[in-house]
Design a protein around this motif. Structure first.
Motif, PDB file in Angstrom:
ATOM      1  N   THR A  24       0.791  -1.039   0.050  1.00  0.00           N
ATOM      2  CA  THR A  24      -0.029  -0.207   0.026  1.00  0.00           C
ATOM      3  C   THR A  24       0.931   1.225   0.046  1.00  0.00           C
ATOM      4  OG1 THR A  24      -0.113   0.306   2.401  1.00  0.00           O
ATOM      5  CG2 THR A  24      -1.711  -1.126   1.506  1.00  0.00           C
ATOM      6  N   VAL A  25       0.217   2.304  -0.474  1.00  0.00           N
ATOM      7  CA  VAL A  25       0.991   3.633  -0.277  1.00  0.00           C
ATOM      8  C   VAL A  25       0.007   4.443   0.796  1.00  0.00           C
ATOM      9  CG1 VAL A  25       1.579   5.741  -1.551  1.00  0.00           C
ATOM     10  CG2 VAL A  25       1.532   3.488  -2.925  1.00  0.00           C
ATOM     11  N   VAL A  26       0.915   4.976   1.699  1.00  0.00           N
ATOM     12  CA  VAL A  26       0.425   6.097   2.777  1.00  0.00           C
ATOM     13  C   VAL A  26       1.019   7.399   1.978  1.00  0.00           C
ATOM     14  CG1 VAL A  26       0.368   6.738   5.035  1.00  0.00           C
ATOM     15  CG2 VAL A  26       0.319   4.216   4.422  1.00  0.00           C
ATOM     16  N   ALA A  27       0.210   8.334   2.123  1.00  0.00           N
ATOM     17  CA  ALA A  27       0.428   9.727   1.698  1.00  0.00           C
ATOM     18  C   ALA A  27       0.643  10.593   2.843  1.00  0.00           C
ATOM     19  CB  ALA A  27      -0.219  10.364   0.689  1.00  0.00           C
ATOM     20  N   VAL A  28       1.605  11.339   3.072  1.00  0.00           N
ATOM     21  CA  VAL A  28       1.651  12.151   4.531  1.00  0.00           C
ATOM     22  C   VAL A  28       1.551  13.474   3.772  1.00  0.00           C
ATOM     23  CG1 VAL A  28       3.054  12.826   6.402  1.00  0.00           C
ATOM     24  CG2 VAL A  28       3.364  10.517   5.647  1.00  0.00           C
ATOM     25  N   VAL A  29       0.537  13.983   4.238  1.00  0.00           N
ATOM     26  CA  VAL A  29       0.044  15.331   3.528  1.00  0.00           C
ATOM     27  C   VAL A  29       0.330  16.537   4.553  1.00  0.00           C
ATOM     28  CG1 VAL A  29      -1.793  16.655   2.215  1.00  0.00           C
ATOM     29  CG2 VAL A  29      -1.701  14.036   2.347  1.00  0.00           C
ATOM     30  N   GLY A  30       0.574  17.769   4.140  1.00  0.00           N
ATOM     31  CA  GLY A  30       0.836  18.977   4.838  1.00  0.00           C
ATOM     32  C   GLY A  30       1.691  19.825   4.394  1.00  0.00           C
ATOM     33  N   SER A  69      -3.452   4.807  -0.825  1.00  0.00           N
ATOM     34  CA  SER A  69      -4.500   3.737  -0.174  1.00  0.00           C
ATOM     35  C   SER A  69      -4.931   4.625   0.893  1.00  0.00           C
ATOM     36  CB  SER A  69      -3.971   2.577   0.072  1.00  0.00           C
ATOM     37  OG  SER A  69      -2.823   2.194  -0.632  1.00  0.00           O
ATOM     38  N   ARG A  70      -3.998   5.141   1.728  1.00  0.00           N
ATOM     39  CA  ARG A  70      -4.438   5.880   3.067  1.00  0.00           C
ATOM     40  C   ARG A  70      -3.755   6.997   3.093  1.00  0.00           C
ATOM     41  NH1 ARG A  70      -6.588   3.101   6.780  1.00  0.00           N
ATOM     42  NH2 ARG A  70      -5.900   4.026   8.293  1.00  0.00           N
ATOM     43  N   LEU A  71      -4.368   8.263   3.947  1.00  0.00           N
ATOM     44  CA  LEU A  71      -3.603   9.430   3.996  1.00  0.00           C
ATOM     45  C   LEU A  71      -3.523   9.881   5.289  1.00  0.00           C
ATOM     46  CD1 LEU A  71      -6.461  11.452   1.686  1.00  0.00           C
ATOM     47  CD2 LEU A  71      -4.347  10.578   1.136  1.00  0.00           C
ATOM     48  N   LEU A  72      -2.420  10.608   5.512  1.00  0.00           N
ATOM     49  CA  LEU A  72      -2.239  11.144   6.861  1.00  0.00           C
ATOM     50  C   LEU A  72      -2.132  12.515   6.786  1.00  0.00           C
ATOM     51  CD1 LEU A  72      -1.624  10.368  10.007  1.00  0.00           C
ATOM     52  CD2 LEU A  72       0.819  10.677   9.341  1.00  0.00           C
ATOM     53  N   VAL A  73      -2.964  13.503   7.264  1.00  0.00           N
ATOM     54  CA  VAL A  73      -3.076  14.716   7.102  1.00  0.00           C
ATOM     55  C   VAL A  73      -2.459  15.400   8.568  1.00  0.00           C
ATOM     56  CG1 VAL A  73      -4.117  16.805   6.767  1.00  0.00           C
ATOM     57  CG2 VAL A  73      -5.182  14.432   5.599  1.00  0.00           C
ATOM     58  N   LEU A  74      -1.324  16.316   8.244  1.00  0.00           N
ATOM     59  CA  LEU A  74      -0.804  16.754   9.533  1.00  0.00           C
ATOM     60  C   LEU A  74      -0.541  18.190   9.336  1.00  0.00           C
ATOM     61  CD1 LEU A  74       2.645  14.965   9.650  1.00  0.00           C
ATOM     62  CD2 LEU A  74       0.830  14.461  10.974  1.00  0.00           C
ATOM     63  N   ASP A  75      -0.751  19.065  10.533  1.00  0.00           N
ATOM     64  CA  ASP A  75      -0.593  20.367  10.646  1.00  0.00           C
ATOM     65  C   ASP A  75       0.059  20.591  11.646  1.00  0.00           C
ATOM     66  OD1 ASP A  75      -1.362  22.999   9.467  1.00  0.00           O
ATOM     67  OD2 ASP A  75      -2.816  23.157  11.041  1.00  0.00           O
ATOM     68  N   GLY A  88       2.553  19.439  13.100  1.00  0.00           N
ATOM     69  CA  GLY A  88       2.944  18.419  14.214  1.00  0.00           C
ATOM     70  C   GLY A  88       1.807  17.534  14.635  1.00  0.00           C
ATOM     71  N   HIS A  89       0.617  17.810  14.511  1.00  0.00           N
ATOM     72  CA  HIS A  89      -0.571  17.177  14.719  1.00  0.00           C
ATOM     73  C   HIS A  89      -1.320  16.452  13.658  1.00  0.00           C
ATOM     74  CE1 HIS A  89      -0.842  18.985  19.040  1.00  0.00           C
ATOM     75  NE2 HIS A  89      -0.427  19.862  18.423  1.00  0.00           N
ATOM     76  N   VAL A  90      -1.990  15.294  13.886  1.00  0.00           N
ATOM     77  CA  VAL A  90      -2.739  14.779  12.941  1.00  0.00           C
ATOM     78  C   VAL A  90      -4.045  15.207  12.891  1.00  0.00           C
ATOM     79  CG1 VAL A  90      -3.921  12.431  12.291  1.00  0.00           C
ATOM     80  CG2 VAL A  90      -1.594  12.622  13.365  1.00  0.00           C
ATOM     81  N   LEU A  91      -4.482  15.859  11.756  1.00  0.00           N
ATOM     82  CA  LEU A  91      -5.787  16.307  11.527  1.00  0.00           C
ATOM     83  C   LEU A  91      -6.704  15.133  10.877  1.00  0.00           C
ATOM     84  CD1 LEU A  91      -5.028  19.466   9.408  1.00  0.00           C
ATOM     85  CD2 LEU A  91      -5.579  19.346  11.889  1.00  0.00           C
ATOM     86  N   ALA A  92      -6.182  14.449  10.239  1.00  0.00           N
ATOM     87  CA  ALA A  92      -7.213  13.203   9.827  1.00  0.00           C
ATOM     88  C   ALA A  92      -6.118  12.313   9.353  1.00  0.00           C
ATOM     89  CB  ALA A  92      -7.859  13.703   8.776  1.00  0.00           C
ATOM     90  N   ALA A  93      -6.909  11.121   9.324  1.00  0.00           N
ATOM     91  CA  ALA A  93      -6.193   9.914   8.978  1.00  0.00           C
ATOM     92  C   ALA A  93      -7.076   8.570   8.364  1.00  0.00           C
ATOM     93  CB  ALA A  93      -5.334   9.157  10.024  1.00  0.00           C
ATOM     94  N   GLY A  94      -6.724   8.125   7.153  1.00  0.00           N
ATOM     95  CA  GLY A  94      -7.610   7.081   6.978  1.00  0.00           C
ATOM     96  C   GLY A  94      -7.684   7.087   5.281  1.00  0.00           C
ATOM     97  N   SER A  95      -8.680   6.470   4.720  1.00  0.00           N
ATOM     98  CA  SER A  95      -8.770   6.387   3.270  1.00  0.00           C
ATOM     99  C   SER A  95      -9.346   7.634   2.890  1.00  0.00           C
ATOM    100  CB  SER A  95      -9.976   5.211   2.819  1.00  0.00           C
ATOM    101  OG  SER A  95     -11.057   5.817   3.326  1.00  0.00           O
ATOM    102  N   LEU A  96      -9.368   8.247   1.531  1.00  0.00           N
ATOM    103  CA  LEU A  96      -9.895   9.329   0.920  1.00  0.00           C
ATOM    104  C   LEU A  96     -11.208   9.567   1.567  1.00  0.00           C
ATOM    105  CD1 LEU A  96      -9.721  11.768  -0.693  1.00  0.00           C
ATOM    106  CD2 LEU A  96     -10.334  10.495  -2.515  1.00  0.00           C
ATOM    107  N   ALA A  97     -12.222   8.513   1.518  1.00  0.00           N
ATOM    108  CA  ALA A  97     -13.510   8.529   1.860  1.00  0.00           C
ATOM    109  C   ALA A  97     -13.441   8.972   3.255  1.00  0.00           C
ATOM    110  CB  ALA A  97     -14.337   7.334   1.620  1.00  0.00           C
ATOM    111  N   GLU A  98     -12.908   8.348   4.260  1.00  0.00           N
ATOM    112  CA  GLU A  98     -12.870   8.359   5.488  1.00  0.00           C
ATOM    113  C   GLU A  98     -12.401   9.920   5.803  1.00  0.00           C
ATOM    114  OE1 GLU A  98     -11.966   3.883   7.033  1.00  0.00           O
ATOM    115  OE2 GLU A  98     -10.304   5.212   6.784  1.00  0.00           O
ATOM    116  N   VAL A  99     -11.302  10.460   5.271  1.00  0.00           N
ATOM    117  CA  VAL A  99     -10.897  11.826   5.513  1.00  0.00           C
ATOM    118  C   VAL A  99     -12.066  12.886   4.974  1.00  0.00           C
ATOM    119  CG1 VAL A  99      -9.376  13.484   4.955  1.00  0.00           C
ATOM    120  CG2 VAL A  99      -8.316  11.210   5.376  1.00  0.00           C
ATOM    121  N   LEU A 100     -12.528  12.545   3.919  1.00  0.00           N
ATOM    122  CA  LEU A 100     -13.758  13.301   3.489  1.00  0.00           C
ATOM    123  C   LEU A 100     -14.970  13.447   4.455  1.00  0.00           C
ATOM    124  CD1 LEU A 100     -13.628  12.801  -0.460  1.00  0.00           C
ATOM    125  CD2 LEU A 100     -12.576  14.757   1.141  1.00  0.00           C
TER     126      LEU A 100
END
Lengths: 294, 276
Positions: B29-35, B190-196, B198-210
């Motif tokens: 799987t591919v995990v994207a760390v976004v921020g 496959s999964r996203l980890l949204v950081l801002d 230093g904190h996690v804003l959201a994590a999961g699949s695209l549908a879960e983040v939305l």
């Protein structure tokens, strides 16, 4: 076209370097109040076109207008430019950078926005990237430019800072400025009123995102075993990509996809979906013979 | 096995860079760390590859010889040719002879670099140079591949190529963690980890983040509350918390990833979810 209202314009502009044609007969116009996005792969000719429009490079053929006349020094002072490298001096403080650029343009030194107020005496090389980018904008806007040229204006900044940048850009456009944005990102393209797509020195498509994509299709391959589907399509030479758990193929023949999948014993659904701008650009690049990058 | 970090916290010079961040990266799987800048993406990835020591938290990673790491800067040597860079990277991981040459030539072909084996890396375009660095990072077929902004500043066509190469690695069973500032690109993971900050804003699949947006996003020409609105072309989008009555004329729109990350960032910065 010399009586054009456009703030930035080119008519069949060509620039050659020896036998290499970097910009090939490009016509464009940026009118007051509009935000125009310029897209293209590396070597498409975007940077050369910008340098021609700014008068930093002479055209081999064709005509360029900046603010109603030839792009000379005097007209360039009525332009705001935010380069990708931001054009700031790392060894000067935030306040000193603003004083310097205001003096260079003969403008009043602007007030610092709230986000930068605490950093006024910091050296710019110690400033976080997002704040440096905001500073570059403040510096470029201080002389109330009539036209703006922005090179990837929100690259690397967080979404909230990016929203602030676009608010500033839009406010300038609403006040009558014309804005030309070169960009690599589809989020920035979506902020523009109109797009121009360059490939190999030419404008190959323009208009909305839908106009750019045209009739280029992509196919989503849905299957229980995406890894196997990906592997067989990749091995068959298809331009394949992953999108979530979908496998995506740009501009292919769906019958060929079905055949490859069936030969491998994979059950899959192949669904036509609109291509992205990036996929359209990839297809354009595949379709034309290679040439060196500028 | 699943790689990743749990409850990672690290502070640099008194400033928290990561606060309670967890990330799981499964094989294939591919995990994207976004921020944006300063979100903590690089610190998180460097902790995963053992280059940053956490103040607290647990890192689960394979041994170094099973990790491929592409740092945010460079990743290749400008004075070496394309082939020399690959051979050097192969040597570091103990590859040589036929195995190295076969793998090297396969990767260079996939990267579109097979035609320029003798060109110094310093004379490659930005996109080609990034594809070379990627090829060096996957040369030894690592079980965990960690890519720090592989595509930042790379032209869109090279980005399509890079994403295809990332997909190939995942399809072959590699666990991939990559940082990106491009949200459209992150949507492919496959999964996203949204950081801002230093904190996690959201994590999961695209549908879960939305789906984690706690309210409604509307489209409007003139926002009612500018602090909760952001530009989308000629219009604004505006956020209304769940249970808030929408003003007349407000058009609800399904939030995309840009909307979701914007809402979650604004909420985090306002300090509490009820502040709107």
């Amino acid at each position: 076209m010399s009586n054009t209202s456009a703030l930035l314009a080119g008519d069949r502009v060509t620039r050659r370097f020896g036998s290499f044609v970097a910009v090939d007969g490009v016509s464009l116009a940026v009118e007051p109040g509009e935000v125009v996005g310029l897209l293209g792969a590396n070597g498409a000719g975007k940077t050369t076109l910008l340098r021609l429009l700014l008068g930093l490079l002479a055209a081999s053929a064709g005509t360029v207008w900046l603010l109603g006349g030839p792009p000379d020094r005097q007209r360039r002072t009525r332009l705001g430019y935010v380069p990708q490298g931001l054009g700031l001096y790392g060894d000067l403080t935030v306040r000193e950078n603003l004083r310097f650029s205001a003096r260079a343009y003969g403008a009043t030194v602007p007030d610092l926005p709230d986000a930068l107020a605490d950093s006024a005496d910091l050296l710019v090389r110690e400033l976080p990237h997002g704040l440096a980018r905001q500073l570059s904008f403040v510096a470029a806007m201080a002389h109330r430019p009539e036209a703006l040229v922005l090179d990837e204006p929100t690259s690397g900044v967080d979404v909230v800072a990016a929203a602030a940048v676009w608010e500033t850009v839009r406010t300038q456009a609403d006040g009558g400025a014309g804005v030309l944005v070169t960009t690599h990102t589809m989020a920035e393209a979506a902020q523009c009123d109109r797009l121009l797509l360059m490939s190999r020195g030419r404008v190959v498509a323009q208009g909305s995102e839908a106009d750019i994509v045209g009739d280029t299709r992509a196919y989503a391959v849905r299957t229980d075993d995406w890894a196997a589907a990906f592997a067989v399509l990749d091995a068959a030479g298809e331009p394949v990509m992953l999108a979530g758990r979908d496998v995506r193929v740009a501009d292919s023949d769906p019958r060929a996809l079905h055949r490859v999948l069936a030969d491998a014993g994979l059950r899959a659904e192949v669904v036509a979906v609109p291509a992205t701008i990036e996929e359209r650009m990839k297809v354009l690049t595949l379709a034309e013979p290679d040439r060196p990058t500028a | 096995m699943t790689f990743g970090v749990r409850c990672a916290a690290v502070t640099f010079a008194g400033v928290p860079a990561l606060s309670g961040v967890s990330m799981a990266v499964e094989p294939g799987t591919v995990v994207a760390v976004v921020g944006g800048d300063g979100a903590g993406k690089t610190t998180l990835l460097r902790s995963l590859v053992g280059q940053v020591r956490l103040d607290s938290g647990v890192v689960t990673a394979p041994q170094p010889s099973d990790i491929g790491y592409l740092p945010a800067t460079e990743g290749s040597w400008g004075a070496l040719t394309v082939r020399q860079n690959m051979d050097f990277a192969g040597g570091v991981f103990g590859l040589d002879g036929t195995d190295l040459h076969r793998r090297r030539d396969l990767l260079l072909a996939r990267a579109g670099l097979a035609e320029v084996p003798n060109r110094p890396a310093s004379q490659l375009s930005g996109g080609m140079r990034r594809k070379l660095a990627f090829s060096m990072a996957v040369l030894h077929q690592p079980r965990l591949l960690v890519l720090d902004e592989p595509s930042t500043g790379v032209d869109p066509v090279s980005r399509v190529d890079l994403w295809r190469m990332v997909s190939e690695a995942a399809a072959a069973g590699t666990a991939v963690a990559l940082a990106t500032t491009y949200l459209d690109e992150a949507e492919r993971a496959s999964r996203l980890l949204v950081l801002d900050r230093g904190h996690v804003l959201a994590a999961g699949s695209l549908a879960e983040v939305l789906g984690s947006v706690p309210g409604t996003v509307t489209r409007t020409a003139a926002p009612h509350r500018t602090a909760w609105a952001w530009r989308r072309g000629q219009d604004h989008h505006e956020f209304w918390p769940g249970g808030h009555a929408l003003p007349g004329g407000a058009v609800p729109v399904p939030p995309d990833l840009q909307d979701a990350v914007t809402v979650l960032s604004l909420l985090a910065r306002a300090g509490s979810a009820g502040a709107a």
